[in-house]
Write a protein that holds these residues in place. Structure first.
Motif, PDB file in Angstrom:
ATOM      1  N   GLY B  53      57.880  44.477  75.050  1.00 43.79           N
ATOM      2  CA  GLY B  53      57.281  43.157  75.002  1.00 43.79           C
ATOM      3  C   GLY B  53      57.084  42.616  73.607  1.00 43.79           C
ATOM      4  O   GLY B  53      56.451  41.587  73.425  1.00 43.79           O
ATOM      5  N   ARG B  54      57.562  43.322  72.585  1.00 45.96           N
ATOM      6  CA  ARG B  54      57.473  42.758  71.235  1.00 45.96           C
ATOM      7  C   ARG B  54      58.862  42.767  70.601  1.00 45.96           C
ATOM      8  O   ARG B  54      59.195  43.635  69.798  1.00 45.96           O
ATOM      9  CB  ARG B  54      56.485  43.545  70.368  1.00 45.96           C
ATOM     10  N   PRO B  55      59.689  41.778  70.975  1.00 46.72           N
ATOM     11  CA  PRO B  55      61.070  41.803  70.477  1.00 46.72           C
ATOM     12  C   PRO B  55      61.207  41.264  69.062  1.00 46.72           C
ATOM     13  O   PRO B  55      62.321  41.070  68.608  1.00 46.72           O
ATOM     14  CB  PRO B  55      61.797  40.893  71.474  1.00 46.72           C
ATOM     15  N   ASP B  56      60.104  41.058  68.343  1.00 48.78           N
ATOM     16  CA  ASP B  56      60.251  40.440  67.022  1.00 48.78           C
ATOM     17  C   ASP B  56      60.729  41.411  65.950  1.00 48.78           C
ATOM     18  O   ASP B  56      60.939  41.014  64.825  1.00 48.78           O
ATOM     19  CB  ASP B  56      58.946  39.774  66.540  1.00 48.78           C
ATOM     20  N   PHE B  57      60.864  42.676  66.298  1.00 50.70           N
ATOM     21  CA  PHE B  57      61.188  43.647  65.251  1.00 50.70           C
ATOM     22  C   PHE B  57      62.646  44.056  65.284  1.00 50.70           C
ATOM     23  O   PHE B  57      62.986  45.219  65.101  1.00 50.70           O
ATOM     24  CB  PHE B  57      60.286  44.869  65.351  1.00 50.70           C
ATOM     25  N   LEU B  58      63.526  43.085  65.529  1.00 48.87           N
ATOM     26  CA  LEU B  58      64.941  43.432  65.592  1.00 48.87           C
ATOM     27  C   LEU B  58      65.517  43.747  64.223  1.00 48.87           C
ATOM     28  O   LEU B  58      66.625  44.256  64.132  1.00 48.87           O
ATOM     29  CB  LEU B  58      65.702  42.266  66.222  1.00 48.87           C
ATOM     30  N   ASP B  59      64.756  43.453  63.168  1.00 51.67           N
ATOM     31  CA  ASP B  59      65.232  43.792  61.822  1.00 51.67           C
ATOM     32  C   ASP B  59      65.616  45.256  61.741  1.00 51.67           C
ATOM     33  O   ASP B  59      66.577  45.626  61.069  1.00 51.67           O
ATOM     34  CB  ASP B  59      64.129  43.545  60.785  1.00 51.67           C
ATOM     35  N   ILE B  60      64.844  46.079  62.444  1.00 51.88           N
ATOM     36  CA  ILE B  60      65.113  47.517  62.377  1.00 51.88           C
ATOM     37  C   ILE B  60      66.495  47.820  62.932  1.00 51.88           C
ATOM     38  O   ILE B  60      67.252  48.583  62.346  1.00 51.88           O
ATOM     39  CB  ILE B  60      64.058  48.295  63.172  1.00 51.88           C
ATOM     40  N   ALA B  61      66.824  47.167  64.047  1.00 51.65           N
ATOM     41  CA  ALA B  61      68.139  47.407  64.634  1.00 51.65           C
ATOM     42  C   ALA B  61      69.230  47.023  63.649  1.00 51.65           C
ATOM     43  O   ALA B  61      70.235  47.733  63.493  1.00 51.65           O
ATOM     44  CB  ALA B  61      68.280  46.610  65.923  1.00 51.65           C
ATOM     45  N   LEU B  62      68.996  45.933  62.933  1.00 48.66           N
ATOM     46  CA  LEU B  62      69.975  45.487  61.944  1.00 48.66           C
ATOM     47  C   LEU B  62      70.150  46.535  60.839  1.00 48.66           C
ATOM     48  O   LEU B  62      71.279  46.846  60.431  1.00 48.66           O
ATOM     49  CB  LEU B  62      69.489  44.158  61.351  1.00 48.66           C
ATOM     50  N   VAL B  63      69.011  47.097  60.393  1.00 46.64           N
ATOM     51  CA  VAL B  63      69.088  48.129  59.355  1.00 46.64           C
ATOM     52  C   VAL B  63      69.862  49.339  59.867  1.00 46.64           C
ATOM     53  O   VAL B  63      70.694  49.904  59.163  1.00 46.64           O
ATOM     54  CB  VAL B  63      67.677  48.560  58.917  1.00 46.64           C
ATOM     55  N   TYR B  64      69.614  49.702  61.129  1.00 48.42           N
ATOM     56  CA  TYR B  64      70.322  50.851  61.685  1.00 48.42           C
ATOM     57  C   TYR B  64      71.813  50.598  61.676  1.00 48.42           C
ATOM     58  O   TYR B  64      72.606  51.473  61.296  1.00 48.42           O
ATOM     59  CB  TYR B  64      69.869  51.118  63.130  1.00 48.42           C
ATOM     60  N   ALA B  65      72.193  49.376  62.085  1.00 51.25           N
ATOM     61  CA  ALA B  65      73.618  49.064  62.111  1.00 51.25           C
ATOM     62  C   ALA B  65      74.209  49.187  60.718  1.00 51.25           C
ATOM     63  O   ALA B  65      75.272  49.785  60.521  1.00 51.25           O
ATOM     64  CB  ALA B  65      73.814  47.654  62.657  1.00 51.25           C
ATOM     65  N   LEU B  66      73.474  48.659  59.759  1.00 55.76           N
ATOM     66  CA  LEU B  66      73.954  48.698  58.372  1.00 55.76           C
ATOM     67  C   LEU B  66      74.112  50.132  57.885  1.00 55.76           C
ATOM     68  O   LEU B  66      75.163  50.534  57.366  1.00 55.76           O
ATOM     69  CB  LEU B  66      72.943  47.942  57.496  1.00 55.76           C
TER      70      LEU B  66
END
Lengths: 494, 90, 112, 329, 126
Positions: B53-66
């Motif tokens: 319920g807190r989807p605002d932390f997608l930055d982390i997913a981006l870092v993982y991809a990077l």
């Protein structure tokens, strides 16, 4: 500015390290380091005088009150350890310039001083902080710079010694982290004074988590202070590090670790829990006795002077643990006093070694043979400091052993006295080996001629030697502080 | 609910990739598996954000991809250079 | 309306997950490295698209959608490149492909 | 229910990965699996609500550490000999340690319960008052930068100390190769990679800046931003060559910057001291304590980011240059 | 399945990971593997702290108006610091390993100890 003294004590060397690195000039780095070490000595002296009457100085970082922010709290024990560290730095830093010329390539001099300053601030930070996690951070600052300093040694063994120390030190640090974590999980706080208050309830119900935390902290700090079976890193590290580094570490690093142990055992857990709940005396006394006998005997058979002194350090740590284990006021006085006294004698001895290395290029027995005539002042310093190490009356070594013997008689365990005496006798043997070689054997023919060490180095060494005698003759100042510290620790005072 | 099940299914995919990474046999198989593990982790994190319920932390997913991408490139570079110097891979 | 969006995003998520599992089975079952690359990378792009599209339907027009689009673009950008570099390196270093039953036996002997 | 299941699966995968790491003998494979281990633990951190920690663990554990181990393996070789001596003594020590811990957990407060002392003392103040006292929504940043700002300064110094150690041990060889590597015959050029990384790198740097300044509102901050910025340069080094990277950002520029970052942090503390507060008490930086906190946090986060980015780049340079160019002369 | 089991499961896996990491550090001779083991060991400790910080039904400790319950932010801060300490130690250890490889030609602890002993024996003859 005086209210900022506790913070400045740590921050000045801490921030000077990047400044030195920025200027990238070796001579300047040395001058700045020396100035900082003297300023540090002044600060620690004024702190000691401020707290000598039992007062406590607090300093809250960021302006947040104690359990929420990080706070420094200086009492007599802190101030004494701060004085030990900064006094040793004040003597060894000036000494270092000439000593490193032959041991460290010029391109690394700036890095050497940066690391030395970081190490100093790490040790000071460990000695002053009142926050359990902040202690861990400063342990790691001092450890990382110590690994660097040790690896600068000339021989390739310095690398393996540094690596071994790194592995064991990191395991120790992680154990401390586990211990602090368990304490935090139990109480919800990291401030030592607050921990001490909130831990009582778990002590009463014999919480197993608390016992595990206790075990991890003792073993973790034990690794850092080279408690007997965990001492394996110490001889290699001290023997292969550059001589100045050996002197600085031998005089300060283990002392600060012993301080951390005292802080956790008595301030956080409290004397009652330590002795009656966890029976730490039944662990420490046998370990201490074995380490005194074993390490002293091993010291006799060492080829190199540095290695011999390193093993003697392990034995001396045994005396401190014995003092803690005896669980009475005289014992703790002896342990606290020996922190100070051992720093004086080991500092002096390792400085002598550094001078020998500076002139002869080696420190094994071969190089020492016949040195008595060639370097009379240097070897005289060795003899006096050696006598102090043995514990001859009128030196500081005698004072600590005297209190130790008093403590064991008070406790009613007089056989311990015999072990202490045997330890001293063995010390006579290994010091005598050096004296015999230096004074009673001729200089081997294939050795190049040597000169007396430079006056600057000699003067600094003799300051420490003189302190060995001064505080041995007039022990009222040090014994007074140590006695007050011991009473405070046993009284459970925070 | 459906986010939960998607999460679990993605975990299964990650687990399978992990098995391939353990098994090998060649070093390239492992790199492939690790890469696949990484991309599925990114997707898992994206779905998991919605699940909690807190989807605002997608930055982390981006870092993982990077990080995952750079990691694969780095491994390849180093495999290459080691093989060139003659030490041989796997 | 909301129901349709929910159903659609559910369908997309399921499609994505099924594609992912297919790819996973491929990486386990296929006989050699190059075929495994095929299995994992081909499904990778579509699987990511489906899942992220499903999430976007849930998020609506917010900052989250922008971030999701970034993630998708990043994955689409890097994943094929990584696969390309990987296969290229493997081929360049002489990892033999699976050709026929006999050849594969030799290849397996040569590697592993 | 599903949450518990996810938790259990993730932890089991983590345990399996750790076992595989120990049992394998190829050090390359070990390193890759170690990267997976870090990534997995970062996922677990997200699952346990620690997004900032996950951010850092992913960037540092899976990113920097793995990269450093790989570049070490280039120099040291990657096959492990089988140990010769028996495993019994270590096994006893390890089991003893595990037993003490297991003993300790028996009385441990239960996982997740709000009644635990850990959630009752000290922490509630951070949760309830920090949005008011500090004025930023991310409590981790508040605690990190203000309540326990002194620890964070220690952390920056630790990074700096690591740089000092690496420079003392292996140094950075700045000697240029006569011929650029990617143009030589036996090393084929990497056109696809080079084109795509050229396109990608500006955006990575932009993302780093976003992470740096968005750290007050979401996960992130100076440390993570520094690592991501360094990652951009690392990507450039990997797809082009070390010499190209030196042309882009020379170690001569980076070295002073690393020290300056620490000094910015410490200097902020000194300024607060001169303005009459205690060390790192940002409230005195402006008339209104809240905006003072804001300025202070901005300044120290910048210092952290600067030091971390430069130190990570320098350490990476040191390792790669040792592998490709040999000893410093 | 109740939450207690999950809680204990976390701690048990943490203990298991610690033992695996610790075993790798002390039982294996390869220095790089020791460093990897050290990292596993440390990460396990981080996991312990973070497990303790979790509150059931709590959320990420970033303030939002719609959320009442947050997990504990303090362990997160501590572990951020600890992770940084970990990478610093790793970097230093790896740099030492490179130097050891150059000085001894091997990174196998057994071989290094043997070479040191041989060197001692040679020096004794002098």
């Amino acid at each position: 500015m005086t209210e900022h003294l506790p913070a400045l004590q740590v921050i000045i060397p801490l921030l000077l390290a990047p400044v030195v690195f920025l200027f990238n000039h070796a001579r300047l780095a040395w001058i700045l380091s020396v100035l900082v070490s003297w300023v540090g000595l002044l600060i620690s002296l004024s702190l000691l005088f401020a707290v000598n009457d039992g007062e406590v100085i607090r300093y809250e970082f960021g302006g947040w009150e104690a359990p929420y922010g990080i706070a420094y709290k200086v009492d007599r024990l802190n101030a004494l350890v701060l004085l030990i560290v900064s006094a040793m730095a004040a003597v060894i830093f000036p000494f270092s310039w000439q000593a490193i010329q032959k041991e460290i390539p010029p391109s690394l001099h700036v890095i050497f001083y940066t690391a030395l300053l970081l190490c100093l601030s790490g040790l000071l930070g460990m000695a002053i902080t009142g926050d359990a996690f902040n202690l861990f951070v400063f342990i790691e600052i001092s450890s990382l710079s110590t690994y660097t300093l040790i690896s600068l040694g000339k021989d390739r063994r310095a690398l393996t010694a540094a690596f071994q120390y790194l592995i064991m030190g990191t395991i120790g640090g992680t154990f401390i982290l586990i211990g602090v974590g368990l304490l935090y999980i139990l109480t919800g706080t990291l401030n030592m004074a607050d921990l001490a208050l909130r831990i009582g309830e778990y002590e009463a119900q014999e919480s197993r988590t608390l016992q595990a935390a206790f075990a991890f902290l003792v073993v973790g700090i034990g690794l850092k202070l080279a408690m007997f079976p965990l001492h394996l890193w110490l001889p290699g590290a001290y023997a292969n590090a550059p001589s100045v580094v050996s002197a600085f570490l031998a005089a300060t690093a283990t002392k600060v670790a012993v301080y951390a142990l005292l802080r956790f055992l008595f301030t956080v857990f409290g004397a009652d829990y330590t002795y009656d709940g966890m029976h730490i005396d039944y662990l420490f006394i046998p370990l201490a006795l074995i380490s005194i006998l074993f390490a002293s005997i091993v010291a006799i058979f060492q080829r190199g002077l540095k290695r011999m002194l390193a093993y003697s350090s392990v034995a001396q740590i045994g005396y401190m643990l014995l003092g803690i284990g005896l669980a009475n006021e005289s014992g703790l006085t002896a342990a606290t006093l020996h922190l100070f006294n051992h720093a004086l004698m080991k500092g002096a001895l390792f400085l002598v070694v550094a001078m020998i290395f500076f002139r002869t290029g080696g420190t094994s027995m071969r190089y020492i043979t016949g040195l008595g005539k060639e370097m009379p002042w240097t070897m005289a310093a060795f003899v006096v400091a050696g006598l102090s190490l043995i514990g001859v009356p009128l030196t500081v070594g005698f004072i600590s052993k005297w209190y130790l013997i008093l403590a064991s008689i008070e406790r009613g365990w007089w056989p311990i006295t015999i072990v202490v005496l045997i330890g001293s006798l063995i010390a006579v043997v290994y010091i005598w080996r050096v004296v015999e070689a230096a004074y009673f054997k001729p200089r081997p023919e294939n050795m190049p001629p040597v000169k007396e060490a430079p006056a600057g180095m000699l003067i600094l060494t003799w300051i420490l030697v003189a302190a060995n005698i001064y505080f041995g003759v007039n022990a009222s100042f040090t014994a007074g502080i140590a006695g007050a510290v011991a009473a405070e620790l046993l009284g459970g005072g925070v | 609910m459906m986010f939960g099940f998607s999460c679990l299914a993605l975990l299964v995919v990650m687990g399978v990739a992990l098995v391939r990474a353990f098994a090998g046999p060649s070093v390239y198989d492992r790199i492939l598996a690790v890469n696949m593990f990484g991309t599925k982790t990114v997707l898992f994190l994206a779905v998991f954000g919605f699940f909690t319920g807190r989807p605002d932390f997608l930055d982390i997913a981006l870092v993982y991809a990077l990080i995952n991408f750079i990691g694969v490139i780095a491994v390849l570079r180093f495999v290459e250079s080691v093989t060139h110097t003659g030490t041989g891979a796997d | 309306m909301a129901l349709i969006v929910d159903a659609l995003s559910w369908a997309l998520l399921i499609a994505g997950v099924v594609l992912g599992i297919t790819g996973a089975i491929g990486t386990i079952r296929f006989p050699d490295f190059y075929t495994r690359v095929h299995a994992s990378s081909v499904t990778d792009t579509l699987c990511a698209l489906c899942i992220i599209a499903g999430l976007i339907l849930q998020a609506g027009f917010t900052l989250v959608t922008v971030k999701l689009v970034f993630i998708l673009l990043f994955l689409w950008y890097t994943s094929p490149v990584a696969t390309h570099a990987l296969v290229r390196a493997a081929h360049h270093m002489g990892l033999p492909p699976y050709l026929s039953n006999n050849a594969s036996a030799d290849a397996q002997k040569g590697k592993s | 229910m599903i949450e518990s299941l996810i938790n259990i699966i993730l932890f089991t995968m983590l345990a399996a990965t750790s076992l595989a790491v120990v049992r394998l003998h190829n050090l390359f494979a070990i390193t890759m699996l170690f990267g997976v281990y870090s990534l997995l633990s970062a996922v677990i951190f997200v699952e346990l609500d620690a997004v900032d920690v996950a951010f850092t663990e992913a960037a540092v554990g899976a990113g920097i550490s793995t990269m450093l181990i790989l570049s070490t393996l280039v120099i040291t070789g990657h096959h492990e000999k089988n140990p010769k001596h028996g495993p019994w003594l270590p096994l006893v020590v390890v089991i003893l340690t595990g037993a003490v811990l297991a003993w300790g957990t028996l009385d441990m407060p239960l996982f997740g319960s709000l009644d635990n002392p850990i959630h009752q003392h000290v922490a509630p103040r951070y949760i309830q008052d920090s949005p008011e006292e500090i004025g930023i929504p991310n409590m981790v940043t508040s605690v990190l930068a203000s309540y326990r700002g002194y620890d964070t300064m220690g952390e920056v110094v630790v990074v700096f100390a690591a740089l000092i150690g690496v420079l003392a041990l292996i140094g950075i060889n700045e000697k240029k190769c006569a011929k650029r590597q990617y143009s030589s015959d036996e090393r084929p050029p990497r056109p696809v990679l080079q084109v795509m990384s050229k396109l990608l790198i500006p955006y990575i740097m932009l993302f780093a800046l976003y992470v740096q300044f968005h750290g007050d509102f979401g996960p992130g901050g100076g440390f993570q931003a520094g690592v991501i910025f360094a990652a951009a340069i690392i990507l450039y080094t990997l797809t082009f060559s070390l010499d190209d990277a030196f042309d882009l950002i020379s170690p001569r520029v980076l070295r002073p910057l690393a020290a300056i970052g620490v000094l910015i942090y410490g200097g902020t503390g000194i300024v607060t001291m001169l303005l009459g507060g205690t060390f790192l008490n940002y409230s005195v930086l402006a008339g209104d304590p809240k905006s003072g906190q804001h300025y202070g946090i901005l300044a120290i986060e910048f210092g952290v980011g600067l030091t971390v980015a430069t130190v990570m780049m320098l350490i990476f340079y040191a390792f790669v240059s040792r592998g490709e160019k040999g000893k410093v002369e | 399945m109740n939450i207690d089991f999950v809680g204990l499961y976390n701690y048990w896996v943490v203990i298991f990971l610690m033992m695996v990491g610790f075993y790798t550090v002390i039982a294996y001779d390869n220095l790089v593997k020791k460093v990897v083991g050290l990292n596993i060991f440390q990460t396990a400790v981080f996991m312990m702290y973070i497990s303790a910080s979790k509150v059931d039904g709590g959320s990420v400790p970033i303030y939002s108006e719609s959320i009442e319950l947050y997990s504990n932010p303090l362990p997160h801060v501590l572990i951020l610091t600890a992770i940084v300490v970990g990478v610093a130690i790793t970097a230093l250890a790896l740099a030492l390993i490179i130097r050891i490889k150059e000085a001894y030609g091997t990174i196998n602890e057994d071989d290094i100890i043997r070479m040191d002993l041989e060197e001692d024996a040679r020096r004794d003859k002098l």
